[in-house]
Design an enzyme around this catalytic site. Structure first.
Site, PDB file in Angstrom:
ATOM      1  N   ASP A  98      53.037   1.934 -31.321  1.00  0.00           N
ATOM      2  CA  ASP A  98      52.784   0.584 -31.802  1.00  0.00           C
ATOM      3  C   ASP A  98      53.822  -0.320 -31.157  1.00  0.00           C
ATOM      4  OD1 ASP A  98      52.458  -1.825 -33.107  1.00  0.00           O
ATOM      5  OD2 ASP A  98      52.288  -0.960 -35.108  1.00  0.00           O
ATOM      6  N   ILE A  99      53.416  -1.054 -30.111  1.00  0.00           N
ATOM      7  CA  ILE A  99      54.405  -1.825 -29.347  1.00  0.00           C
ATOM      8  C   ILE A  99      54.859  -3.082 -30.072  1.00  0.00           C
ATOM      9  CG2 ILE A  99      53.639  -0.958 -27.107  1.00  0.00           C
ATOM     10  CD1 ILE A  99      52.170  -3.668 -26.748  1.00  0.00           C
ATOM     11  N   ASN A 157      49.682  -5.077 -21.237  1.00  0.00           N
ATOM     12  CA  ASN A 157      48.262  -5.379 -21.375  1.00  0.00           C
ATOM     13  C   ASN A 157      47.803  -5.511 -22.827  1.00  0.00           C
ATOM     14  OD1 ASN A 157      45.207  -5.130 -20.665  1.00  0.00           O
ATOM     15  ND2 ASN A 157      45.623  -3.350 -21.957  1.00  0.00           N
ATOM     16  N   TYR A 187      45.297 -17.143 -29.662  1.00  0.00           N
ATOM     17  CA  TYR A 187      45.193 -16.306 -28.462  1.00  0.00           C
ATOM     18  C   TYR A 187      45.536 -17.113 -27.214  1.00  0.00           C
ATOM     19  CZ  TYR A 187      42.980 -13.476 -24.794  1.00  0.00           C
ATOM     20  OH  TYR A 187      42.722 -12.759 -23.649  1.00  0.00           O
ATOM     21  N   LYS A 240      48.754 -16.594 -24.673  1.00  0.00           N
ATOM     22  CA  LYS A 240      48.615 -16.307 -23.249  1.00  0.00           C
ATOM     23  C   LYS A 240      49.316 -17.371 -22.403  1.00  0.00           C
ATOM     24  CE  LYS A 240      46.255 -12.472 -23.419  1.00  0.00           C
ATOM     25  NZ  LYS A 240      46.859 -11.189 -22.971  1.00  0.00           N
TER      26      LYS A 240
END
Length: 272
Positions: A62-63, A89, A159, A163
């Site tokens: 779990d990053i 990613n 989102y 980004k």
């Protein structure tokens, strides 16, 4: 075999774009660390990478948790003795109302989403850089951004904002890490077929009238761009962001007119 002898960590590589990148890296000779939160899909992708001839390490991680990221990078270093390539990613959905109209967005959803995703970007990049800086050999970090960083999607403000921050982070990290020979770049995929789709292009591509090339993209399309940025062929490229979008951002209007009729195409142009 553009990546022969290199070790690559690809976050969120058990499915979608990350899986496509991991499998292409494997075919290009890299040893690949497959990561994700679902043990079954991580294991399945790792097996596919092995079949491609790669040395593979699978890691259920779990990053969004800094301690888990530390374990991932330490385990990779202990196993291979180096880290050459990291692809950031993975995207984490927190399910707290981070999607939808701005007027109805929940503050806790916004905060949790940014913490999860920008936090993971920071954790993974810093952990990678600490190992790479000691090696003092050319290394590459690749961030998977989105066309949403520069062209908004409806009802996905969190989102798109995340980004956009990733693009800025890419440039700043490239400046900071350049003296150690660490390159940091980003890719902005456009419309990519991922869920329940093959990682390679289909014989008959799925049409998409909204992009200049007239078709949907595939994880393989993004993967080829990632291979280039990860390879020594891109050794003088850093701090850059590249579109892999079929020409979506290049056009000022859709390739259909206001009545839904196609603008000139090879099928309707007639004699010339």
């Amino acid at each position: 075999m553009l990546l022969k002898g290199k070790v690559a960590i690809v976050t969120g590589s058990s499915q979608g774009i990350g899986k496509g990148i991991a499998l292409r890296f494997a075919r290009e000779g890299a040893a690949v660390v497959v990561t994700g939160r679902n043990a079954d899909t991580v294991r399945a992708t790792a097996e596919e990478a092995c079949q491609a001839g790669s040395v593979v390490l699978d890691s259920v991680t779990d990053i969004t948790i800094a301690a888990d990221v530390d374990v991932l990078f330490q385990r990779t270093f202990d196993h291979f003795g180096l880290v050459d390539i990291v692809v950031n990613n993975a995207v984490t959905r927190v399910g707290l109302g981070e999607q939808g109209p701005l007027l109805k967005m929940r503050l806790d959803g916004w905060q949790a989403y940014m913490q999860a995703n920008l936090g993971a970007l920071f954790y993974c990049t810093q952990s990678a850089a600490k190992i790479m800086a000691r090696q003092r050999i050319r290394r590459s970090i690749i961030n998977i951004s989105s066309v949403g960083a520069v062209r908004a999607h409806r009802y996905t403000i969190a989102y798109d904002a995340m980004k956009g921050a990733m693009d800025s982070f890419t440039r700043a990290a490239a400046v900071d890490l350049g003296p150690w020979g660490i390159r940091v770049n980003a890719l902005r995929p456009g419309p990519i077929m991922t869920e329940k789709r093959p990682t390679d292009s289909l014989p008959h591509p799925q049409p998409n009238p909204h992009v200049s090339l007239g078709r949907m993209g595939y994880p393989a399309d993004v993967a080829w761009a990632a291979v280039f940025l990860a390879s020594d062929d891109a050794s003088f490229i850093t701090g850059q962001t590249f579109e892999v979008d079929g020409g979506l951002l290049a056009q000022a209007r859709l390739p259909i007119d206001d009545k839904g009729k196609e603008i000139v195409t090879p099928d309707n142009i007639g004699e010339f």
